[in-house]
Scaffold this motif. Structure first.
Motif, PDB file in Angstrom:
ATOM      1  N   CYS A   1      25.823  28.202  26.696  1.00  0.00           N
ATOM      2  CA  CYS A   1      25.988  28.732  28.046  1.00  0.00           C
ATOM      3  C   CYS A   1      26.901  27.880  28.914  1.00  0.00           C
ATOM      4  CB  CYS A   1      24.624  28.904  28.715  1.00  0.00           C
ATOM      5  SG  CYS A   1      23.627  30.167  27.906  1.00  0.00           S
ATOM      6  N   ASP A   2      27.809  27.099  28.283  1.00  0.00           N
ATOM      7  CA  ASP A   2      28.821  26.410  29.072  1.00  0.00           C
ATOM      8  C   ASP A   2      29.611  27.433  29.879  1.00  0.00           C
ATOM      9  OD1 ASP A   2      28.543  23.691  28.754  1.00  0.00           O
ATOM     10  OD2 ASP A   2      29.700  23.627  26.890  1.00  0.00           O
ATOM     11  N   PHE A   3      30.150  26.998  30.999  1.00  0.00           N
ATOM     12  CA  PHE A   3      30.840  27.923  31.897  1.00  0.00           C
ATOM     13  C   PHE A   3      32.246  28.211  31.372  1.00  0.00           C
ATOM     14  CE2 PHE A   3      27.222  27.537  34.038  1.00  0.00           C
ATOM     15  CZ  PHE A   3      27.125  26.852  35.225  1.00  0.00           C
ATOM     16  N   TYR A   4      32.368  29.202  30.516  1.00  0.00           N
ATOM     17  CA  TYR A   4      33.688  29.665  30.107  1.00  0.00           C
ATOM     18  C   TYR A   4      33.685  31.183  30.152  1.00  0.00           C
ATOM     19  CZ  TYR A   4      31.669  30.365  25.419  1.00  0.00           C
ATOM     20  OH  TYR A   4      30.899  30.763  24.364  1.00  0.00           O
ATOM     21  N   PRO A   5      34.846  31.809  30.284  1.00  0.00           N
ATOM     22  CA  PRO A   5      34.889  33.264  30.473  1.00  0.00           C
ATOM     23  C   PRO A   5      34.148  34.028  29.386  1.00  0.00           C
ATOM     24  CG  PRO A   5      37.036  32.304  30.894  1.00  0.00           C
ATOM     25  CD  PRO A   5      36.178  31.203  30.326  1.00  0.00           C
ATOM     26  N   GLY A   6      33.399  35.048  29.825  1.00  0.00           N
ATOM     27  CA  GLY A   6      32.741  35.924  28.879  1.00  0.00           C
ATOM     28  C   GLY A   6      31.367  35.472  28.438  1.00  0.00           C
TER      29      GLY A   6
ATOM     30  N   PHE B   1      37.280  38.607  23.987  1.00  0.00           N
ATOM     31  CA  PHE B   1      37.981  39.883  23.797  1.00  0.00           C
ATOM     32  C   PHE B   1      39.455  39.620  23.501  1.00  0.00           C
ATOM     33  CE2 PHE B   1      34.472  40.739  26.785  1.00  0.00           C
ATOM     34  CZ  PHE B   1      33.758  41.652  26.021  1.00  0.00           C
ATOM     35  N   TYR B   2      40.010  40.440  22.601  1.00  0.00           N
ATOM     36  CA  TYR B   2      41.392  40.231  22.165  1.00  0.00           C
ATOM     37  C   TYR B   2      42.330  41.374  22.548  1.00  0.00           C
ATOM     38  CZ  TYR B   2      39.046  36.829  19.171  1.00  0.00           C
ATOM     39  OH  TYR B   2      38.279  35.794  18.706  1.00  0.00           O
ATOM     40  N   ASP B   3      41.793  42.561  22.906  1.00  0.00           N
ATOM     41  CA  ASP B   3      42.690  43.714  23.037  1.00  0.00           C
ATOM     42  C   ASP B   3      42.242  44.656  24.150  1.00  0.00           C
ATOM     43  OD1 ASP B   3      44.910  45.216  22.279  1.00  0.00           O
ATOM     44  OD2 ASP B   3      43.720  46.504  20.954  1.00  0.00           O
ATOM     45  N   LEU B   4      41.819  44.119  25.290  1.00  0.00           N
ATOM     46  CA  LEU B   4      41.419  44.969  26.409  1.00  0.00           C
ATOM     47  C   LEU B   4      42.649  45.512  27.125  1.00  0.00           C
ATOM     48  CD1 LEU B   4      38.531  42.818  27.959  1.00  0.00           C
ATOM     49  CD2 LEU B   4      38.316  44.818  26.457  1.00  0.00           C
ATOM     50  N   THR B   5      42.549  46.740  27.630  1.00  0.00           N
ATOM     51  CA  THR B   5      43.626  47.287  28.440  1.00  0.00           C
ATOM     52  C   THR B   5      43.438  46.836  29.884  1.00  0.00           C
ATOM     53  OG1 THR B   5      42.556  49.334  29.198  1.00  0.00           O
ATOM     54  CG2 THR B   5      43.496  49.344  26.972  1.00  0.00           C
ATOM     55  N   ASP B   6      44.412  47.119  30.716  1.00  0.00           N
ATOM     56  CA  ASP B   6      44.321  46.720  32.124  1.00  0.00           C
ATOM     57  C   ASP B   6      43.507  47.710  32.946  1.00  0.00           C
ATOM     58  OD1 ASP B   6      44.931  44.673  33.908  1.00  0.00           O
ATOM     59  OD2 ASP B   6      46.506  45.865  34.863  1.00  0.00           O
ATOM     60  N   ASP B   7      42.929  48.719  32.275  1.00  0.00           N
ATOM     61  CA  ASP B   7      42.075  49.680  32.958  1.00  0.00           C
ATOM     62  C   ASP B   7      40.601  49.412  32.663  1.00  0.00           C
ATOM     63  OD1 ASP B   7      41.720  51.981  34.623  1.00  0.00           O
ATOM     64  OD2 ASP B   7      41.296  53.184  32.836  1.00  0.00           O
ATOM     65  N   VAL B   8      40.306  48.310  31.994  1.00  0.00           N
ATOM     66  CA  VAL B   8      38.941  47.994  31.601  1.00  0.00           C
ATOM     67  C   VAL B   8      38.036  47.877  32.826  1.00  0.00           C
ATOM     68  CG1 VAL B   8      39.367  45.481  31.613  1.00  0.00           C
ATOM     69  CG2 VAL B   8      37.545  46.445  30.165  1.00  0.00           C
ATOM     70  N   HIS B   9      36.766  48.237  32.654  1.00  0.00           N
ATOM     71  CA  HIS B   9      35.818  48.141  33.764  1.00  0.00           C
ATOM     72  C   HIS B   9      34.452  47.741  33.224  1.00  0.00           C
ATOM     73  CE1 HIS B   9      34.847  48.558  37.934  1.00  0.00           C
ATOM     74  NE2 HIS B   9      35.949  49.253  38.201  1.00  0.00           N
TER      75      HIS B   9
ATOM     76  N   THR C   1      36.425  41.982  35.464  1.00  0.00           N
ATOM     77  CA  THR C   1      36.999  40.669  35.772  1.00  0.00           C
ATOM     78  C   THR C   1      38.205  40.349  34.894  1.00  0.00           C
ATOM     79  OG1 THR C   1      35.601  39.373  34.258  1.00  0.00           O
ATOM     80  CG2 THR C   1      34.701  39.878  36.441  1.00  0.00           C
ATOM     81  N   TYR C   2      38.454  41.171  33.857  1.00  0.00           N
ATOM     82  CA  TYR C   2      39.606  40.971  32.970  1.00  0.00           C
ATOM     83  C   TYR C   2      40.831  41.756  33.423  1.00  0.00           C
ATOM     84  CZ  TYR C   2      36.570  38.578  29.642  1.00  0.00           C
ATOM     85  OH  TYR C   2      35.712  37.673  29.044  1.00  0.00           O
ATOM     86  N   ARG C   3      40.729  42.532  34.495  1.00  0.00           N
ATOM     87  CA  ARG C   3      41.863  43.302  34.989  1.00  0.00           C
ATOM     88  C   ARG C   3      42.846  42.391  35.720  1.00  0.00           C
ATOM     89  NH1 ARG C   3      39.778  49.009  36.135  1.00  0.00           N
ATOM     90  NH2 ARG C   3      41.551  49.176  37.542  1.00  0.00           N
ATOM     91  N   THR C   4      44.136  42.681  35.601  1.00  0.00           N
ATOM     92  CA  THR C   4      45.124  41.860  36.303  1.00  0.00           C
ATOM     93  C   THR C   4      45.089  42.084  37.806  1.00  0.00           C
ATOM     94  OG1 THR C   4      46.839  43.542  35.952  1.00  0.00           O
ATOM     95  CG2 THR C   4      46.686  41.769  34.314  1.00  0.00           C
ATOM     96  N   ASP C   5      44.547  43.236  38.247  1.00  0.00           N
ATOM     97  CA  ASP C   5      44.470  43.515  39.680  1.00  0.00           C
ATOM     98  C   ASP C   5      43.097  43.160  40.256  1.00  0.00           C
ATOM     99  OD1 ASP C   5      42.986  45.495  38.480  1.00  0.00           O
ATOM    100  OD2 ASP C   5      43.783  47.136  39.690  1.00  0.00           O
TER     101      ASP C   5
END
Length: 337
Positions: A82-87, A256-264, A270-274
Motif C-alpha cells: 500500500c505504498d503511495f503510488y498510482p493505482g 494500466f498499459y492501454d487506457l484511452t483518454d475517455d476512461v472514467h 484520474t488517468y485522463r489528460t484533462d
C-alpha cells in the motif's frame, strides 16, 4: 494518516513502478513476505540467472508495512503493497490516483461501483461494510472485483470467513459464465493459470496463500491481496467487528498499459489528460463524493452513469470530449471530513 511530501511520493511511485516492470519481465522475481509474528518474516533471495556470481541476500519487511511486503529478487528491495503510488486501493477504500494524490471513496456496503470504465475494459468493485450508528455512512472495504474485457468476465474476491487463518487461502477466482470455470491454483509461489480462450490472461501466486497477480498482457496488471480486519484495527477505528465475520477484503495495486483518454470511473478518471483534481489535498480524509455516478446494478454490469465499456474510442480525448461526455471531476464531500 501520515502524509508524505509530494517529492517522496513521486520517488516511491517511480521505484514501485520500476519494481513491477521488472517483475513483469522476469516472472517469479517478485515475492511476498508475510508478517505473521516471527514466522515467514524474512525471505532469502538468490540470483537464478545462469552463470551469475551475485551473492544471495535476506529481505525483511520495513516497519511501515503492517502485514505484508513485496520483495524484488535478487536485489532484496522491499515495498509495502500500500505504498503511495498510482493505482493503489487499500483499507476503507483509500485510492491513489494517477496524479499521485490520495483520496477516499466510501460508497455503500453491499453495492457495486465502477472503478475503471474504458472502451475495452470495465472493472467494478463490490463493497462490504459495517454501519457505525454514530456516523452518517458505512465503513466499507472492497471485497471483490468484476473485470470485463472483450466477451470475458473475471472474478477476483475474498471469501467470507469468521476466523482469519493466514495460512489458509481466502482468495476466490472464477472466469466466465458466473463461475462455471472456477480457477484453482496450487498453493505454491509461482503457480500460474491461463485460460485457453484468453491466453493473454494469467493469474499467478506470489505467496502460498491470499496474494495473486492478475495480468492481461498489454492491458493491465493487478496485485490482489486478501487481508482481514483485525481486533486491533477494530478497536482503534471503531469498526465494530464481531466474532462471526473477519471482514476479509482486498488490498489492490493496479497498473494500466492501454487506457484511452475517455476512461472514467472512481479511479479511472484520474488517468485522463484533462483530469482536474478538485480535492482538498490538505484534508485529513479527502473524500470523493458523487457515488450515484459510479454505482452499478451488479458486479459485472457496465450500467453506471459514467460507463464507457463497449463504446468506440475513435472520438478522441481532451477537454472538449470530456465535456461532451459529461465528465465528472473529483470533489471533496465536506460532511465526511
Amino acid at each position: 494518516m501520515a502524509r508524505w511530501p509530494a517529492s517522496t511520493a513521486a520517488v516511491l511511485g517511480l521505484l514501485c513502478m520500476m519494481a513491477l516492470a521488472a517483475s513483469a519481465q522476469q516472472p517469479g522475481n517478485m515475492q511476498v513476505i508475510t508478517m505473521d509474528g516471527k514466522r515467514n518474516s524474512k525471505f532469502t533471495c538468490t540470483d537464478t540467472k545462469k552463470n551469475s556470481h551475485r551473492p544471495g541476500c535476506t529481505a525483511t519487511c520495513p516497519n511501515r508495512c503492517p502485514r505484508k511486503c513485496l520483495v524484488l529478487c535478487p536485489t532484496c528491495k522491499t515495498f509495502c503493497l500500500c505504498d503511495f503510488y498510482p493505482g493503489v486501493s487499500c483499507g476503507d477504500p483509500r485510492f491513489t490516483g494517477a496524479d499521485g494524490n490520495n483520496f477516499y471513496f466510501h460508497g455503500k456496503k453491499d453495492q457495486d461501483f465502477c472503478i475503471v470504465s474504458d472502451a475495452g475494459l470495465h472493472i467494478n468493485a463490490h463493497f462490504i461494510g459495517k454501519r457505525n450508528p454514530s456516523m452518517s455512512r458505512d465503513f466499507t472495504w472492497i471485497q471483490a472485483l468484476g473485470i470485463r474485457f472483450a466477451h470475458h468476465h473475471l472474478y477476483v474476491g475474498a471469501a467470507k470467513t469468521a476466523h482469519w487463518d493466514a495460512a489458509a487461502d481466502h482468495i476466490v477466482l472464477a472466469f466466465d459464465d458466473d463461475g462455471e470455470e472456477s480457477i484453482s491454483l496450487p498453493a505454491t509461489v509461482g503457480a500460474r493459470w491461463s485460460p485457453p480462450t484468453a491466453p493473454e490472461l494469467s493469474v499467478t501466486r506470489t505467496a502460498q496463500a491470499n496474494t495473486v497477480v492478475v495480468e492481461l498482457r498489454g492491458v493491465f496488471r493487478i496485485m490482489a491481496n486478501v487481508v482481514p480486519i483485525t481486533a486491533e484495527d477494530s478497536r482503534v477505528h471503531g469498526y465494530g467487528v464481531t466474532d462471526d465475520d473477519s471482514l476479509a477484503h482486498l488490498d489492490l495495486g493496479f497498473k494500466f498499459y492501454d487506457l484511452t483518454d475517455d476512461v472514467h470511473g472512481v479511479l479511472g478518471q484520474t488517468y485522463r489528460t484533462d483530469y482536474v483534481n478538485r480535492l482538498n489535498v490538505t484534508a485529513k480524509m479527502p473524500v470523493m463524493g458523487g457515488a450515484d455516478s459510479f454505482v452499478s446494478s451488479g458486479i459485472f454490469e457496465s450500467d453506471c452513469a459514467v460507463a464507457r465499456f463497449g463504446r468506440s474510442s475513435g472520438g478522441g480525448g481532451g477537454a472538449a470530449a470530456s465535456k461532451a461526455a459529461g465528465g465528472i471531476a473529483m470533489v471533496t464531500d465536506a460532511k465526511y471530513l
